[in-house]
Design a protein around this motif. Structure first.
Motif, PDB file in Angstrom:
ATOM      1  N   MET A  84       3.420  -0.613   6.862  1.00 34.53           N
ATOM      2  CA  MET A  84       1.900  -0.274   5.011  1.00 34.53           C
ATOM      3  C   MET A  84       1.511  -1.680   4.747  1.00 34.53           C
ATOM      4  SD  MET A  84       2.916  -0.024   1.296  1.00 34.53           S
ATOM      5  CE  MET A  84       3.996   1.486   1.240  1.00 34.53           C
ATOM      6  N   ALA A  85       0.281  -1.795   4.551  1.00 35.47           N
ATOM      7  CA  ALA A  85      -0.855  -2.863   4.634  1.00 35.47           C
ATOM      8  C   ALA A  85       0.241  -3.698   3.417  1.00 35.47           C
ATOM      9  CB  ALA A  85      -1.531  -2.483   4.648  1.00 35.47           C
ATOM     10  N   ARG A  86       0.388  -5.221   3.017  1.00 39.03           N
ATOM     11  CA  ARG A  86      -0.038  -6.025   2.315  1.00 39.03           C
ATOM     12  C   ARG A  86      -0.496  -5.555   0.657  1.00 39.03           C
ATOM     13  NH1 ARG A  86       4.546  -7.336  -0.606  1.00 39.03           N
ATOM     14  NH2 ARG A  86       4.221  -9.518  -1.994  1.00 39.03           N
ATOM     15  N   LYS A  87      -1.512  -4.999   0.806  1.00 38.12           N
ATOM     16  CA  LYS A  87      -2.430  -4.906   0.117  1.00 38.12           C
ATOM     17  C   LYS A  87      -2.014  -3.478  -1.242  1.00 38.12           C
ATOM     18  CE  LYS A  87      -6.511  -2.100   2.345  1.00 38.12           C
ATOM     19  NZ  LYS A  87      -7.274  -2.312   2.387  1.00 38.12           N
ATOM     20  N   ASN A  88      -1.410  -2.850  -0.136  1.00 33.96           N
ATOM     21  CA  ASN A  88      -1.115  -1.078  -0.485  1.00 33.96           C
ATOM     22  C   ASN A  88       0.011  -1.597  -1.626  1.00 33.96           C
ATOM     23  OD1 ASN A  88      -3.466  -0.064  -0.162  1.00 33.96           O
ATOM     24  ND2 ASN A  88      -2.783   0.039   1.874  1.00 33.96           N
ATOM     25  N   MET A  89       1.231  -2.645  -1.271  1.00 34.26           N
ATOM     26  CA  MET A  89       2.203  -2.406  -2.267  1.00 34.26           C
ATOM     27  C   MET A  89       2.064  -2.660  -4.001  1.00 34.26           C
ATOM     28  SD  MET A  89       4.370  -2.989   0.432  1.00 34.26           S
ATOM     29  CE  MET A  89       5.805  -3.906   0.104  1.00 34.26           C
ATOM     30  N   ARG A  90       3.055  -2.283  -3.972  1.00 37.52           N
ATOM     31  CA  ARG A  90       3.438  -2.244  -5.393  1.00 37.52           C
ATOM     32  C   ARG A  90       5.470  -2.590  -5.337  1.00 37.52           C
ATOM     33  NH1 ARG A  90      -0.526   0.113  -3.427  1.00 37.52           N
ATOM     34  NH2 ARG A  90      -1.940   1.743  -4.918  1.00 37.52           N
ATOM     35  N   THR A  91       5.027  -3.148  -6.851  1.00 37.80           N
ATOM     36  CA  THR A  91       6.073  -3.631  -7.439  1.00 37.80           C
ATOM     37  C   THR A  91       6.545  -3.325  -8.772  1.00 37.80           C
ATOM     38  OG1 THR A  91       6.352  -5.288  -6.053  1.00 37.80           O
ATOM     39  CG2 THR A  91       7.868  -5.885  -7.070  1.00 37.80           C
ATOM     40  N   PHE A  92       7.919  -2.499  -8.815  1.00 37.49           N
ATOM     41  CA  PHE A  92       8.322  -1.967 -10.318  1.00 37.49           C
ATOM     42  C   PHE A  92       9.982  -2.410 -10.149  1.00 37.49           C
ATOM     43  CE2 PHE A  92       5.546   1.585  -8.953  1.00 37.49           C
ATOM     44  CZ  PHE A  92       4.398   1.397  -9.625  1.00 37.49           C
ATOM     45  N   ILE A  93       9.861  -3.399 -11.811  1.00 40.95           N
ATOM     46  CA  ILE A  93      11.310  -3.498 -12.164  1.00 40.95           C
ATOM     47  C   ILE A  93      11.401  -2.479 -13.412  1.00 40.95           C
ATOM     48  CG2 ILE A  93      12.621  -5.417 -13.309  1.00 40.95           C
ATOM     49  CD1 ILE A  93      10.859  -7.477 -11.975  1.00 40.95           C
ATOM     50  N   VAL A 106       4.518  -5.212 -11.823  1.00 41.13           N
ATOM     51  CA  VAL A 106       4.810  -6.958 -11.746  1.00 41.13           C
ATOM     52  C   VAL A 106       2.937  -7.355 -11.126  1.00 41.13           C
ATOM     53  CG1 VAL A 106       5.560  -8.762  -9.983  1.00 41.13           C
ATOM     54  CG2 VAL A 106       6.799  -6.887 -10.908  1.00 41.13           C
ATOM     55  N   GLU A 107       2.466  -6.714 -10.287  1.00 39.98           N
ATOM     56  CA  GLU A 107       1.580  -6.687 -10.192  1.00 39.98           C
ATOM     57  C   GLU A 107      -0.115  -6.434 -11.102  1.00 39.98           C
ATOM     58  OE1 GLU A 107       3.171  -6.035  -6.140  1.00 39.98           O
ATOM     59  OE2 GLU A 107       2.887  -4.459  -8.225  1.00 39.98           O
ATOM     60  N   LYS A 108       0.505  -5.992 -11.811  1.00 40.30           N
ATOM     61  CA  LYS A 108      -0.835  -5.634 -13.216  1.00 40.30           C
ATOM     62  C   LYS A 108      -0.340  -6.432 -14.583  1.00 40.30           C
ATOM     63  CE  LYS A 108      -4.006  -2.347 -12.495  1.00 40.30           C
ATOM     64  NZ  LYS A 108      -4.861  -1.746 -14.026  1.00 40.30           N
ATOM     65  N   ILE A 166       0.146   4.275  -9.087  1.00 38.93           N
ATOM     66  CA  ILE A 166       0.112   3.939  -7.591  1.00 38.93           C
ATOM     67  C   ILE A 166      -1.400   4.994  -7.412  1.00 38.93           C
ATOM     68  CG2 ILE A 166       0.790   4.655  -5.619  1.00 38.93           C
ATOM     69  CD1 ILE A 166       3.665   4.415  -6.641  1.00 38.93           C
ATOM     70  N   SER A 167      -1.693   6.030  -8.332  1.00 33.94           N
ATOM     71  CA  SER A 167      -2.883   6.740  -7.993  1.00 33.94           C
ATOM     72  C   SER A 167      -3.632   6.433  -9.089  1.00 33.94           C
ATOM     73  CB  SER A 167      -3.069   7.765  -8.544  1.00 33.94           C
ATOM     74  OG  SER A 167      -1.881   9.226  -8.508  1.00 33.94           O
ATOM     75  N   ASP A 168      -3.839   5.517  -9.552  1.00 32.07           N
ATOM     76  CA  ASP A 168      -4.709   4.580 -10.049  1.00 32.07           C
ATOM     77  C   ASP A 168      -5.432   3.440  -9.029  1.00 32.07           C
ATOM     78  OD1 ASP A 168      -4.991   6.043 -12.471  1.00 32.07           O
ATOM     79  OD2 ASP A 168      -3.962   4.376 -13.848  1.00 32.07           O
ATOM     80  N   VAL A 169      -3.934   2.406  -8.154  1.00 32.23           N
ATOM     81  CA  VAL A 169      -4.820   1.491  -7.524  1.00 32.23           C
ATOM     82  C   VAL A 169      -5.403   2.499  -6.261  1.00 32.23           C
ATOM     83  CG1 VAL A 169      -3.685  -0.311  -6.132  1.00 32.23           C
ATOM     84  CG2 VAL A 169      -2.857  -0.057  -8.502  1.00 32.23           C
ATOM     85  N   ASP A 170      -5.075   3.598  -5.750  1.00 33.38           N
ATOM     86  CA  ASP A 170      -5.410   3.988  -4.980  1.00 33.38           C
ATOM     87  C   ASP A 170      -7.052   4.611  -5.179  1.00 33.38           C
ATOM     88  OD1 ASP A 170      -3.668   3.424  -3.459  1.00 33.38           O
ATOM     89  OD2 ASP A 170      -2.613   5.544  -3.230  1.00 33.38           O
ATOM     90  N   GLU A 171      -7.688   4.916  -5.872  1.00 33.32           N
ATOM     91  CA  GLU A 171      -9.119   5.050  -6.094  1.00 33.32           C
ATOM     92  C   GLU A 171      -9.708   4.534  -6.692  1.00 33.32           C
ATOM     93  OE1 GLU A 171      -8.405   7.457 -10.249  1.00 33.32           O
ATOM     94  OE2 GLU A 171      -7.358   9.616  -9.413  1.00 33.32           O
ATOM     95  N   LYS A 172      -9.279   3.403  -6.865  1.00 34.57           N
ATOM     96  CA  LYS A 172     -10.269   1.900  -7.243  1.00 34.57           C
ATOM     97  C   LYS A 172     -10.662   1.628  -5.703  1.00 34.57           C
ATOM     98  CE  LYS A 172      -8.836   0.654 -11.797  1.00 34.57           C
ATOM     99  NZ  LYS A 172      -7.814   0.199 -12.462  1.00 34.57           N
ATOM    100  N   ASN A 173      -9.445   1.550  -4.831  1.00 33.67           N
ATOM    101  CA  ASN A 173      -9.315   1.243  -3.724  1.00 33.67           C
ATOM    102  C   ASN A 173     -10.238   1.869  -2.364  1.00 33.67           C
ATOM    103  OD1 ASN A 173      -7.947  -1.323  -3.969  1.00 33.67           O
ATOM    104  ND2 ASN A 173      -6.368  -0.480  -3.107  1.00 33.67           N
ATOM    105  N   THR A 174     -11.135   3.258  -3.280  1.00 39.88           N
ATOM    106  CA  THR A 174     -11.167   4.526  -2.468  1.00 39.88           C
ATOM    107  C   THR A 174     -12.893   4.476  -2.414  1.00 39.88           C
ATOM    108  OG1 THR A 174     -10.727   6.245  -3.286  1.00 39.88           O
ATOM    109  CG2 THR A 174      -9.688   5.651  -1.379  1.00 39.88           C
TER     110      THR A 174
END
Length: 58
Positions: free
Chosen positions: A1-10, A28-30, A50-58
């Motif tokens: 997985m590419a680093r740009k697609n990483m999500r971090t949740f606490i 964390v990222e947002k 995750i879906s929101d970020v993926d839609e913005k990247n496409t």
């Protein structure tokens, strides 16, 4: 997985009621923190984040 697609949740579990978790999830990222009332709601919150970020990247 590419680093740009990483999500971090606490995830903080504050307690349980009706055999499910209640707590908060911190994206964390947002720098967003959202309360959830069930494990299903937690999964939906994480999935929508995750879906929101993926839609913005496409």
């Amino acid at each position: 997985m590419a680093r740009k697609n990483m999500r971090t949740f606490i995830i903080q579990i504050k307690g349980t009621e009706n055999a499910t978790w209640q707590g908060t999830v911190d994206w964390v990222e947002k720098k967003e923190k959202v309360a959830f009332r069930s494990a299903l709601e937690l999964i939906r919150l994480m999935d929508s984040s995750i879906s929101d970020v993926d839609e913005k990247n496409t």
